[in-house]
Design an enzyme around this catalytic site. Sequence first.
Site, PDB file in Angstrom:
ATOM      1  N   LYS A 116       8.460  -8.872  -0.665  1.00  0.00           N
ATOM      2  CA  LYS A 116       9.093  -7.757  -1.364  1.00  0.00           C
ATOM      3  C   LYS A 116      10.002  -8.260  -2.490  1.00  0.00           C
ATOM      4  O   LYS A 116      10.423  -9.413  -2.545  1.00  0.00           O
ATOM      5  CB  LYS A 116       9.906  -6.915  -0.366  1.00  0.00           C
ATOM      6  CG  LYS A 116       9.050  -6.056   0.572  1.00  0.00           C
ATOM      7  CD  LYS A 116       8.404  -4.891  -0.143  1.00  0.00           C
ATOM      8  CE  LYS A 116       7.466  -4.081   0.740  1.00  0.00           C
ATOM      9  NZ  LYS A 116       8.166  -3.191   1.671  1.00  0.00           N
ATOM     10  N   ARG A 175       4.922  -6.686   9.503  1.00  0.00           N
ATOM     11  CA  ARG A 175       3.783  -6.425   8.617  1.00  0.00           C
ATOM     12  C   ARG A 175       3.841  -7.442   7.483  1.00  0.00           C
ATOM     13  O   ARG A 175       4.761  -7.419   6.659  1.00  0.00           O
ATOM     14  CB  ARG A 175       3.855  -4.989   8.084  1.00  0.00           C
ATOM     15  CG  ARG A 175       2.691  -4.582   7.201  1.00  0.00           C
ATOM     16  CD  ARG A 175       2.838  -3.127   6.764  1.00  0.00           C
ATOM     17  NE  ARG A 175       1.705  -2.704   5.933  1.00  0.00           N
ATOM     18  CZ  ARG A 175       1.638  -2.839   4.619  1.00  0.00           C
ATOM     19  NH1 ARG A 175       2.663  -3.396   3.952  1.00  0.00           N
ATOM     20  NH2 ARG A 175       0.580  -2.425   3.950  1.00  0.00           N
TER      21      ARG A 175
END
Length: 356
Positions: A296, A331
């Site tokens: 991210k 994830r």
Amino acid sequence: MTDRMLHLRPTHFVDSPIGRDGEVARLAGGLQWFAAYDVLEGSARRTVTIAEFDAVLGTSARARQLHAAITAPRAPLALGHRMLRFDQPGVAAILNITPDSFSDGGAHLGDAAAAAGAGFDLTVQGAALIDIGGESTRPGAPIVWEGDEIERVVPVIERLAKGGALVSIDTRKAAVMEAALAAGAAIVNDVSALLWDDRALDVVARAGCPVILMHSPDPAKGPHGGNGYANVLTDVFDWLEARIAAVVAGGVERSRILVDPGIGFGKTLQENLALLNGLALFHGLGCPIMLGASRKRLIGALSNEAPAGERLGGSVALALKGAEAGVQLMRVHDVAETVQALRVWRGCKDQALVGG
């Protein structure tokens, strides 16, 4: 101060409960034990130990409810011949069938056999779940017509499911959910928490499948809106708590709901870091937690603007941060490296539990 404003965040983690009877509690039936709570009441904060919980907080129905949810084991999900366990941290592998996802867009588009082969490789590397998506949710990404999304994901899901892999469908569209479930997907993972498509809740309820509800500030409009938070940690908790209640009222069993705090979706760097530091609070929802922080933007922001493909170290660090907070499902893009890190972490925990 209303009772609903009270939140409990497990803290003071210990390596082992041995010799600490009555002083520690087990976190969600997993590998972590903790000795105290951060008690959050609006802007006030105090620490209450497990040993003094009954005396200090025992008269609060809200505190008792949260404590029960935090300490209750998370039952495994029996999904056909596969079992998804939550008594230790596991890995969900990201498999994007898109041209434009922020990290791996285009890698598997247009060749269902190759994409399925990549999915099987991820299971060999240790992924418990393959999370397949056919639409990018990066900021500014165009909305994909549901027919195109179905055409992208269904051939891959069919191959993986027939080969014995456990598959989830990452979509916010009811028609895609239906097609993916019919093709063999077992779980719906919706970044809009079933709020973007009016039919989505009914599809999940009728299918009886598990669903992952992710937080975003304004999911009916898109995953990256919002106007900020009074307190991002408790605001996200309260939003998910209300959403769980609504989904249960819509016909989904609570035992089949997972939650995701939505790292990177409508949050600033500081808000993302606050959520990561406070992850253990979300066990108060009584549901398994998924953490999606792999590659991210926050990792780049903290590491000289490293591009998405050069964020492995930060991704593994955040997965271990999740494990330390008792998160049940990570994830990730980098499955082999994350699985290895979690196995070493697990080895340390196992040794601690036998007294060394």
